[in-house]
Design an enzyme around this catalytic site. Structure first.
Site, PDB file in Angstrom:
ATOM      1  N   PRO A   2       0.910  -1.223   0.115  1.00 34.39           N
ATOM      2  CA  PRO A   2       0.043   0.117   0.041  1.00 34.39           C
ATOM      3  C   PRO A   2       0.957   1.202  -0.132  1.00 34.39           C
ATOM      4  O   PRO A   2       1.922   1.230   0.570  1.00 34.39           O
ATOM      5  CB  PRO A   2      -0.825  -0.044   1.349  1.00 34.39           C
ATOM      6  CG  PRO A   2      -0.854  -1.583   1.723  1.00 34.39           C
ATOM      7  CD  PRO A   2       0.569  -1.896   1.090  1.00 34.39           C
ATOM      8  N   GLU A   3       0.399   2.157  -0.876  1.00 33.69           N
ATOM      9  CA  GLU A   3       1.156   3.518  -0.981  1.00 33.69           C
ATOM     10  C   GLU A   3       0.195   4.415  -0.519  1.00 33.69           C
ATOM     11  O   GLU A   3      -0.903   4.464   0.047  1.00 33.69           O
ATOM     12  CB  GLU A   3       1.714   3.732  -2.396  1.00 33.69           C
ATOM     13  CG  GLU A   3       2.663   2.437  -2.738  1.00 33.69           C
ATOM     14  CD  GLU A   3       3.188   2.653  -4.007  1.00 33.69           C
ATOM     15  OE1 GLU A   3       3.360   3.644  -4.695  1.00 33.69           O
ATOM     16  OE2 GLU A   3       3.716   1.644  -4.780  1.00 33.69           O
ATOM     17  N   LYS A  54       2.451   7.716   4.119  1.00 38.50           N
ATOM     18  CA  LYS A  54       2.268   6.589   4.263  1.00 38.50           C
ATOM     19  C   LYS A  54       1.880   6.086   5.633  1.00 38.50           C
ATOM     20  O   LYS A  54       2.238   5.233   6.258  1.00 38.50           O
ATOM     21  CB  LYS A  54       3.444   5.627   3.801  1.00 38.50           C
ATOM     22  CG  LYS A  54       3.738   5.516   2.404  1.00 38.50           C
ATOM     23  CD  LYS A  54       4.895   4.673   2.112  1.00 38.50           C
ATOM     24  CE  LYS A  54       5.025   4.350   0.648  1.00 38.50           C
ATOM     25  NZ  LYS A  54       6.037   3.282   0.281  1.00 38.50           N
ATOM     26  N   ASN A 183       6.605   1.842  -4.811  1.00 40.38           N
ATOM     27  CA  ASN A 183       7.281   1.428  -6.009  1.00 40.38           C
ATOM     28  C   ASN A 183       6.399   1.640  -7.172  1.00 40.38           C
ATOM     29  O   ASN A 183       6.900   2.110  -8.462  1.00 40.38           O
ATOM     30  CB  ASN A 183       7.428  -0.136  -6.103  1.00 40.38           C
ATOM     31  CG  ASN A 183       8.664  -0.691  -6.639  1.00 40.38           C
ATOM     32  OD1 ASN A 183       9.498   0.161  -6.763  1.00 40.38           O
ATOM     33  ND2 ASN A 183       8.638  -1.910  -6.931  1.00 40.38           N
TER      34      ASN A 183
END
Length: 382
Positions: A2-3, A54, A183
């Site tokens: 998760p971002e 985050k 990412n």
């Protein structure tokens, strides 16, 4: 993993599902979790959520009572408590009935209603964590989505930092400056800005202003007219939106928020819109290598002069399988075509072989013996 967009959507999910719901009792932790206990117990409290980069913060707020001198029961908490979550690789929230608790629900908040419902922090891989009485981590920078002005100022004012000596693809994962980027976001941002992943971060970012001049000029659009706006932007050297990497770090995550993230809703995991939105990350035809930290970066074209020596494309079979078996790699397509070709050849071979009936087979054997006996006799006479 998760971002930033997924954590923001998680906070929206909690606020939506828990609006008006009264919770009660202690916060319960699973036996296998190594995260700390939450020393909070209340007869009645509310839960609200907020996000920053985050991180997600849950605020547990005891209900106010009309009785001013009402005594607090032993063990009860009457002060608000904040719990800050980091999701790790697989964390998310889910709100279910008590008899439908997810398997990996490691922190649970129980409602006061009957039948009881439970807000759970679910984390199958247990890389996530939480901190009672926590605050936003001080070593994380401003959120790229919702603290845009502070985010730009933080990056531009620290370009002399040694961190910016590194390749831009690696610096984008530095949460001290790019809080919320992960990412898949770094791949999409660099692809859309036409920047190779392994070039010096400082060379990419120097020249950008702490103030987004494009945004400022765009805000004046309705007042001064399109023609004048373009002329003044040209004089001031304002870069086009696509050329401003910092602006893309702000706008690209917001695009994902509008999509609903990677199917965040635990009740319905539909990633089709997100997968259609991706232009680079795990997209067929793109290249991938591991950066100096071992993280896979996706890109197109030349990786840049700072690429690791002898860098190779990582084995992504496992990841492809996790992505609902979508064919994102040429290697997998070749493998599949070969296997299909083998199956077809075997099928053709099986079709070409006909089984000989038993009586016919016995007749052939008898005829073969007779020929062998006659042929042997002829050989001895010679």
């Amino acid at each position: 993993m998760p971002e930033g967009p997924e954590l923001h959507l998680a906070s929206l999910y909690v606020n939506s599902m828990c609006a008006g719901v009264v919770f009660t009792g202690p916060v319960r932790k699973s036996d296998v979790s190594k995260s700390p206990d939450v020393p909070f117990t209340s007869e009645a409290y509310y839960i609200t959520a907020s996000s920053r980069g985050k991180e997600v913060k849950l605020a547990l707020t005891p209900m106010k009572h009309d009785e001013p001198k009402r005594q607090v029961k032993p063990g009860q908490t009457e002060r608000p408590v904040n719990i800050v979550f980091r999701f790790g690789m697989s964390g998310y929230f889910r709100f279910t009935r008590e008899d439908e608790l997810p398997k990996h629900a490691h922190l649970r908040f129980y409602s006061k209603e009957k039948p009881c419902r439970v807000l759970s922090f679910v984390d199958a891989r247990r890389f996530g964590s939480w901190q009672p009485d926590g605050t936003w981590q001080p070593d994380r920078g401003p959120c790229v989505m919702f603290e845009y002005k502070s985010f730009r100022e933080n990056v531009v004012s620290h370009l002399s930092d040694r961190a910016f000596d590194r390749p831009i693809c690696e610096v984008l994962l530095n949460q001290k400056y790019f809080n919320g980027i992960g990412n898949y976001l770094r791949a999409e941002i660099l692809f859309r800005s036409h920047i190779p992943p392994f070039v010096s971060a400082r060379s990419v970012l120097e020249g950008l202003e702490s103030e987004d001049l494009w945004e400022k000029e765009n805000a004046l659009k309705n007042k001064i007219g399109e023609t004048k706006r373009k002329g003044r932007a040209k004089k001031k050297g304002v870069k086009h939106e696509v050329g401003d990497l910092l602006r893309l770090c702000h706008t690209v995550p917001l695009e994902v928020v509008k999509l609903g993230g990677k199917g965040y809703d635990p009740e319905k995991r539909d990633n089709s819109d997100f997968e259609a939105w991706l232009q680079c990350y795990y997209v067929d035809g793109m290249k991938s290598v591991r950066d100096h930290n071992g993280r896979t970066i996706w890109f197109r074209g030349d990786p840049g002069p700072m690429a690791p020596k002898n860098s190779k494309s990582p084995n992504i079979k496992k990841r492809v399988k996790q992505e609902d078996d979508h064919d994102y790699t040429v290697k997998k397509k070749v493998s599949r075509s070969r296997s299909e070709s083998t199956v077809r050849k075997k099928a053709i071979k099986r079709e070409g072989v006909t089984k000989t009936p038993k009586k016919e087979k016995d007749a052939h054997l008898t005829e073969a013996r007779i020929k062998k006996t006659n042929g042997g006799g002829g050989g001895s006479r010679k």
